[in-house]
Scaffold this motif. Structure first.
Motif, PDB file in Angstrom:
ATOM      1  N   HIS A   1       0.905  -1.164   0.184  1.00 57.71           N
ATOM      2  CA  HIS A   1       0.122  -0.190  -0.047  1.00 57.71           C
ATOM      3  C   HIS A   1       0.782   1.343   0.088  1.00 57.71           C
ATOM      4  O   HIS A   1       0.350   2.307  -0.577  1.00 57.71           O
ATOM      5  CB  HIS A   1      -0.847  -0.070   1.126  1.00 57.71           C
ATOM      6  CG  HIS A   1      -2.010  -0.900   1.115  1.00 57.71           C
ATOM      7  ND1 HIS A   1      -3.001  -1.045   2.188  1.00 57.71           N
ATOM      8  CD2 HIS A   1      -2.693  -1.512  -0.079  1.00 57.71           C
ATOM      9  CE1 HIS A   1      -3.961  -1.658   1.417  1.00 57.71           C
ATOM     10  NE2 HIS A   1      -3.976  -2.070   0.394  1.00 57.71           N
ATOM     11  N   ALA A   2       2.066   1.124   0.807  1.00 56.04           N
ATOM     12  CA  ALA A   2       2.834   2.494   0.810  1.00 56.04           C
ATOM     13  C   ALA A   2       3.248   2.935  -0.624  1.00 56.04           C
ATOM     14  O   ALA A   2       3.203   4.152  -0.954  1.00 56.04           O
ATOM     15  CB  ALA A   2       3.987   2.207   1.594  1.00 56.04           C
ATOM     16  N   PRO A   3       4.118   2.171  -1.596  1.00 55.15           N
ATOM     17  CA  PRO A   3       4.337   2.571  -2.921  1.00 55.15           C
ATOM     18  C   PRO A   3       3.104   3.191  -3.618  1.00 55.15           C
ATOM     19  O   PRO A   3       3.114   4.058  -4.489  1.00 55.15           O
ATOM     20  CB  PRO A   3       5.047   1.413  -3.491  1.00 55.15           C
ATOM     21  CG  PRO A   3       4.575   0.392  -2.786  1.00 55.15           C
ATOM     22  CD  PRO A   3       4.364   0.743  -1.305  1.00 55.15           C
ATOM     23  N   ILE A   4       1.855   2.290  -3.540  1.00 57.37           N
ATOM     24  CA  ILE A   4       0.735   2.794  -4.258  1.00 57.37           C
ATOM     25  C   ILE A   4       0.417   4.240  -3.955  1.00 57.37           C
ATOM     26  O   ILE A   4       0.000   4.958  -4.531  1.00 57.37           O
ATOM     27  CB  ILE A   4      -0.563   1.858  -4.062  1.00 57.37           C
ATOM     28  CG1 ILE A   4      -0.141   0.344  -4.802  1.00 57.37           C
ATOM     29  CG2 ILE A   4      -1.762   2.351  -4.660  1.00 57.37           C
ATOM     30  CD1 ILE A   4      -1.337  -0.625  -4.566  1.00 57.37           C
ATOM     31  N   ALA A   5       0.267   4.551  -2.433  1.00 60.63           N
ATOM     32  CA  ALA A   5      -0.077   5.746  -1.892  1.00 60.63           C
ATOM     33  C   ALA A   5       0.883   7.069  -2.356  1.00 60.63           C
ATOM     34  O   ALA A   5       0.322   8.018  -2.716  1.00 60.63           O
ATOM     35  CB  ALA A   5      -0.333   5.856  -0.417  1.00 60.63           C
ATOM     36  N   ARG A   6       2.038   6.700  -2.694  1.00 59.97           N
ATOM     37  CA  ARG A   6       3.191   7.410  -3.020  1.00 59.97           C
ATOM     38  C   ARG A   6       2.819   7.898  -4.366  1.00 59.97           C
ATOM     39  O   ARG A   6       2.980   8.970  -4.748  1.00 59.97           O
ATOM     40  CB  ARG A   6       4.423   7.058  -2.761  1.00 59.97           C
ATOM     41  CG  ARG A   6       5.174   6.994  -1.237  1.00 59.97           C
ATOM     42  CD  ARG A   6       6.426   6.951  -1.282  1.00 59.97           C
ATOM     43  NE  ARG A   6       6.899   5.633  -1.717  1.00 59.97           N
ATOM     44  CZ  ARG A   6       7.172   4.529  -1.078  1.00 59.97           C
ATOM     45  NH1 ARG A   6       6.808   4.681   0.247  1.00 59.97           N
ATOM     46  NH2 ARG A   6       7.529   3.276  -1.633  1.00 59.97           N
ATOM     47  N   LEU A   7       2.575   6.802  -5.078  1.00 54.11           N
ATOM     48  CA  LEU A   7       2.159   6.979  -6.767  1.00 54.11           C
ATOM     49  C   LEU A   7       1.370   7.924  -6.790  1.00 54.11           C
ATOM     50  O   LEU A   7       1.348   8.722  -7.766  1.00 54.11           O
ATOM     51  CB  LEU A   7       2.193   5.640  -7.294  1.00 54.11           C
ATOM     52  CG  LEU A   7       1.851   5.666  -8.893  1.00 54.11           C
ATOM     53  CD1 LEU A   7       2.995   6.364  -9.563  1.00 54.11           C
ATOM     54  CD2 LEU A   7       1.491   4.150  -9.403  1.00 54.11           C
TER      55      LEU A   7
END
Length: 339
Positions: free
Chosen positions: A52-58
């Motif tokens: 979830h962390a990289p998706i939220a950053r993207l």
């Protein structure tokens, strides 16, 4: 990482207890297989939080500027659901099929577990990860605002010092003397004074400026001071052109030169020597220490301002090294942030 593990453990326990209560009417799972399922839920949630962390950053960094906001939100939700589908296959369907091949699971139970996995993923994404990203963005806004304030304070302090009555009175006295003694030098001095003010005003409200811009201000200021003090002040330069694209907070180097002149005495026999050099990613400003007989009060606000601005910009510290013979300040040379 520890935060994600703790959150996954708490969430897995809560989901497991709710499931057991719905199925058996009790909070005690009883069978060992139930606690194996608890472990699978924990691993599923931990892997989900990790992705979830990289998706939220993207989707939260304004990198996808092409699609409209509704389309972007829909794609973001689909990404979360697709991730939950992959993890549902990896952590629930395949382990059950290969580890317990004799177990029978109804299509209804499979659909229900898939739906629950997707809902859990969406819930924790929007109410945990996106909230965390939002708070980080708010902190970044506060940090930028604070840096902007520090920059304005530095520019105001530098400009205020230049229009200080003593500075202006001394500059006009020097200019008046030069008009009678050397008209050409008087014109040069007036041009230098104008260059200092122009460079100060041109630095604008940017938190960082190229080193070449800062050096234009510093050289104009140093030339003005050398004209005023004559042989009692010597400024040396050792800054290679390769460093000119590096970034520094505006007026920092000028403030260091001003600080050295303010707190040190100088004569033609014992001149104040200031050296500005760049090497190994650092801009170094050093001067020999010659304390004034008429001690000037020091508030250290200039150095503190420089340190605070660098604190907002980088983890690399400003190095201040006073010795009995020299006063040395090393400023990190920064690079432009990635777009």
């Amino acid at each position: 990482m520890i935060r994600k593990i703790a959150l996954a453990a708490l969430a897995a326990t809560a989901v497991f207890q709710v499931t057991v209560f719905i199925q058996y009417g009790t909070l005690w799972g009883g069978a060992l297989a139930s606690y194996q399922e608890l472990l699978l839920v924990f691993v599923f949630l931990l892997a989900t939080f990790w992705v979830h962390a990289p998706i939220a950053r993207l989707f939260g960094a304004d990198r996808l500027t092409g699609p409209p906001a509704p389309v972007k939100a829909l794609v973001e939700g689909l990404c979360v659901v697709l991730v939950s589908l992959v993890f549902w296959l990896v952590f629930f369907t395949w382990p059950q099929h290969y580890l317990v091949p004799t177990a029978e699971t109804s299509p209804q139970a499979l659909r229900l577990s898939l739906a629950v996995s997707a809902v859990l993923s969406l819930f924790f994404y929007y109410f945990v990860e996106r909230e965390h990203v939002r708070k980080n963005l708010e902190q970044e806004v506060v940090r930028v605002a604070q840096l902007q304030k520090e920059t304005f304070q530095a520019q105001l302090e530098a400009l205020k010092n230049q229009v200080d009555p003593h500075f202006l009175f001394n500059s006009l006295n020097v200019l008046g003397s030069l008009i009678h003694l050397d008209a050409d030098r008087a014109v040069q001095f007036l041009g230098q004074l104008a260059d200092v003010y122009r460079a100060l005003l041109d630095s604008g409200a940017h938190p960082l400026v190229p080193l070449r811009t800062e050096m234009a201000l510093v050289r104009a200021y140093a030339s003005l001071m050398e004209t005023r003090f004559g042989a009692a002040l010597r400024v040396e330069w050792d800054v290679d052109q390769a460093w000119e694209q590096a970034l520094v907070p505006p007026t920092t180097v000028q403030m260091l030169l001003e600080n050295a002149i303010k707190h040190n005495g100088s004569t033609t026999r014992k001149p104040l020597r200031i050296k500005v050099s760049a090497a190994d990613g650092l801009l170094v400003v050093e001067n020999n220490r010659q304390p004034r007989t008429d001690v000037m009060p020091s508030t250290h606000l200039g150095l503190q301002n420089i340190q605070r601005r660098y604190h907002h910009l980088t983890d690399r510290p400003v190095e201040i090294v006073p010795t009995p013979e020299f006063f040395v300040v090393r400023l990190p040379l920064l690079t432009a942030p990635a777009a």
